[in-house]
Design an enzyme around this catalytic site. Structure first.
Site, short mmCIF file in Angstrom:
data_model
loop_
_atom_site.label_atom_id
_atom_site.label_comp_id
_atom_site.label_asym_id
_atom_site.label_seq_id
_atom_site.Cartn_x
_atom_site.Cartn_y
_atom_site.Cartn_z
N ASP A 332 -16.04 40.35 -9.65
CA ASP A 332 -16.88 39.67 -8.56
C ASP A 332 -16.27 39.51 -7.29
O ASP A 332 -15.14 39.20 -7.43
CB ASP A 332 -17.47 38.21 -9.04
N GLU A 386 -17.30 44.89 -7.38
CA GLU A 386 -18.69 44.57 -6.26
C GLU A 386 -18.23 44.48 -5.31
O GLU A 386 -17.37 43.46 -4.85
CB GLU A 386 -19.09 43.50 -7.19
#
Length: 673
Positions: A332, A386
């Site tokens: 993330d 990401e």
């Protein structure tokens, strides 16, 4: 990497040539760090990443041993149920000379399974109760809401049955999910409920991988798991470690890979629960000064330049792979790690923006080493980055000068769909633009495409189905009460997903419930909504109710994935454009023996629209307009479409395929062998 040999990253993209020194420098930094941590190859990265086996609380013989890295501490006691929460000499840790480590050997019988405990840390000018950084079990008291570490030594350990499991990535079809909100009831769902009720749905729907959010323990449920406090502890809200292991083992038995949404981009600021001030030094794990706090996330930024922090984070990767058998990670917030600015206010208009000295080489080095480690431990592991910036090389091979991720998220795709739905009239949807956006990617990097993820489902945003239908979802989604807005939304929802999923070059992702057009946004319990769980759940009864339209979308999603799987390794097959006409709003392309045809026009149907395709007979295998998917059923899909001879194209082996294409519909045909 050979010094004078052109980097593979540049060989695939000559526009990167002016930045070869920077790319090479980042690679050589990673090589240098690997050599340092492995004593020039005398050991491995996996040997280095074993902090979780040394630190924390461990059963040792008949007793226990506890260790913590706390270089700024003057004194440490373990306090807990076993000491009446008082500082007692028998639970006083000793400092290991010449290190920042503290150790306590606990004789048998002094502590027991489920005892709660913390560290009482003394430092120059202060003291405080802290949860150990390496704690593997952390629980919250239901009444006081206080978090504590917990001794965990259940009599019955989990026995794994997945030794032969290997993820299916041909293609990778990801079901993004959150265990806590994966149930109809207004409460926090459990690992056990997810195993029993949700895994069978995922399997039946045709996905081959689940990506679980919010696994690492976090104090605030509403953070969606992104403000982590205890990096080695699976969230106890959803059950025990054994129940999480059973979930993963069961998924593997079903043929489902399980990847984890791992958060190494920042940490929660909390000092009592987290790492914010473990032993009187706020910078123990985090950058000092202006780089200490993330300006937008109200969180703390790891100092990736410290070997001890590298040790902590790499060990964290290894821990989840080996202890819980995760098949990999979606990392993330990569953008926040890559740039000193965290990507805030950056336009990223040209390649110079990626190599202008504003990048954190320490973070780049960490991400590169994390990928090396993960694949060293599990060669078939899956890693996904990401990143919203478009940093070149994230999903390129390490040997080519890349960072080694297997995939990067195609974050441009959902942004494109949101912008199109919000800003363009239906008659202005141009197939040339759609095709470009779906297929515009780096040749040497695989991507995960998606129409929407959990980001678009959060309160304050809108899912695709809500952008298309809005409030009519509440009043006109029963089969006997549909209106034009609902019909439009159902049709475009299917078409958007089909064009997104059928053009992948790596994998496809969907957030749970979005496949059937879940009607509610996600809003976790908070003061502003009276701490309600009403919107922190998934209403599966809606898709199960055959009197409602939701099942049309769910049924189509399942058949769409099944169709894609009929082409072996469809993600590797070239996407060959056959035709586009922005005036007609028609798009056609092929992959393998499948031909995909879209008519985005809201009003114009075409009775005999022709395309040049390889000579043969073509059979309809999927039609968004089919009655069983909530369409009008205007075409006869039982008809075998034979190509028509044209002497102009005889030498190319192509003939005209003419089919009826109703407005706002798409059809997939297969060439008969």
């Amino acid at each position: 990497m050979v010094k004078n040999k052109q980097l593979g990253l540049i060989a695939h993209d000559e526009w990167l040539a002016p930045y070869e020194d920077a790319i090479r420098g980042r690679h050589e930094h990673a090589v240098w760090k690997i050599n340092q941590l492995t004593q020039n190859g005398k050991s491995s990265l996996s040997d280095f990443a074993t902090g979780h086996l040394y630190y924390g609380l461990h059963k040792q013989g008949r007793g226990w041993v506890f260790r913590e890295w706390a270089p700024n501490a003057l004194d440490i006691y373990l306090i807990g149920d076993f000491s009446d929460w008082q500082e007692k000499e028998e639970f006083r840790c000793r400092h290991i000379p010449g290190t920042g480590d503290w150790e306590l050997v606990i004789p048998a019988g002094k502590i027991k399974h489920k005892d709660l405990y913390k560290m009482k840390v003394h430092w120059r000018g202060g003291e405080g109760e802290r949860i150990p950084a390496w704690a593997t079990r952390v629980v919250q008291d239901e009444n006081t809401k206080i978090f504590s570490a917990q001794v965990w030594n259940p009599r019955k350990k989990h026995t794994w049955h997945d030794a032969k499991f290997k993820p299916d990535t041909a293609p990778l079809l990801i079901y993004e999910c959150h265990v806590g909100m994966a149930q109809d009831a207004e409460k926090v769902g459990t690992y056990k409920e997810f195993t029993e009720k949700i895994l069978p749905r995922v399997k039946e729907d045709g996905y081959n991988c689940i990506q679980i959010m919010a696994i690492q323990e976090h104090p605030y449920y509403g953070s969606f798991g992104y403000h982590v406090s205890s990096f080695f502890a699976p969230s106890s809200r959803c059950g025990t470690p054994e129940e999480l292991k059973e979930l993963i083992d069961t998924a593997h038995k079903m043929g489902l890979a399980v990847i984890m949404d791992i958060v190494h981009s920042h940490a929660v600021k909390n000092e009592v629960e987290g790492l914010g001030n473990l032993c009187g030094d706020p910078n123990q794990f985090f950058y000092p000064g202006d780089r200490h706090e993330h300006p937008a996330w109200d969180s703390l930024c790891f100092d990736y330049g410290k070997d001890d922090v590298m040790h902590f984070l790499l060990s964290n990767c290894k821990y989840w792979l080996e202890e819980f058998h995760f098949d990999g990670f979606r990392f993330d917030g990569i953008t926040s790690m890559l740039y000193y600015s965290h990507g805030l206010g950056e336009a990223f208009m040209n390649y110079g923006d990626y190599f202008n000295g504003h990048q954190d080489d320490n973070a780049i080095c960490y991400l590169t080493l994390a990928n090396k480690l993960i694949h060293e431990i599990k060669p078939h592991a899956i890693t996904i980055a990401e990143d919203v910036s478009g940093m070149p090389g994230l999903a390129a091979k390490f040997e080519d000068g890349g960072y080694g991720f297997d995939y990067r998220l195609a974050m441009n795709v959902p942004d494109y769909w949101i912008k199109t739905i919000k800003e363009k009239k239906d008659e202005d949807w141009h197939p040339s633009s759609i095709f470009w956006e779906m297929t515009n990617r780096r040749a040497d990097e695989k991507t995960i495409s998606y129409a929407e993820s959990h980001d678009q489902a959060l309160v304050g945003d809108k899912t695709i189905i809500f952008r298309l239908i809005d409030a009519d979802m509440y009043w006109h989604f029963s089969k006997d009460n549909r209106n034009g807005m609902v019909d439009r939304g159902i049709a475009l929802h299917k078409m958007i997903r089909l064009v997104t999923a059928s053009t992948i070059n790596g994998g496809y992702l969907n957030f749970m419930g979005n496949e059937f057009g879940h009607p509610e946004w996600i809003d976790f319990p908070r003061e502003g909504n009276g701490w309600s769980y009403k919107y922190a759940r998934r209403q599966w009864h809606l898709v199960d109710d055959k009197n409602l339209c939701y099942h049309y979308l769910g049924d189509f999603d399942r058949e769409m994935l099944a169709t894609l799987k009929t082409v072996k390794n469809i993600q590797k097959q070239p996407v060959v454009e056959i035709w586009h006409n922005d005036g007609d709003q028609i798009l056609a392309y092929s992959r393998g023996d499948l031909v995909f045809v879209f008519n985005f026009s809201p009003t114009q149907s075409f009775p005999d629209y022709g395309f040049l395709v390889p000579k043969g007979d073509y059979k309809v295998v999927l039609n968004t307009d089919a009655v069983e998917f909530g369409g009008n059923g205007l075409a006869d899909d039982s008809v075998v479409h034979k190509t028509n001879f044209d002497p102009l194209y005889e030498k190319d082996g192509k003939e005209w395929l003419k089919i009826y294409i109703p407005a706002r519909s798409a059809v997939v045909l297969r060439k008969n062998k």
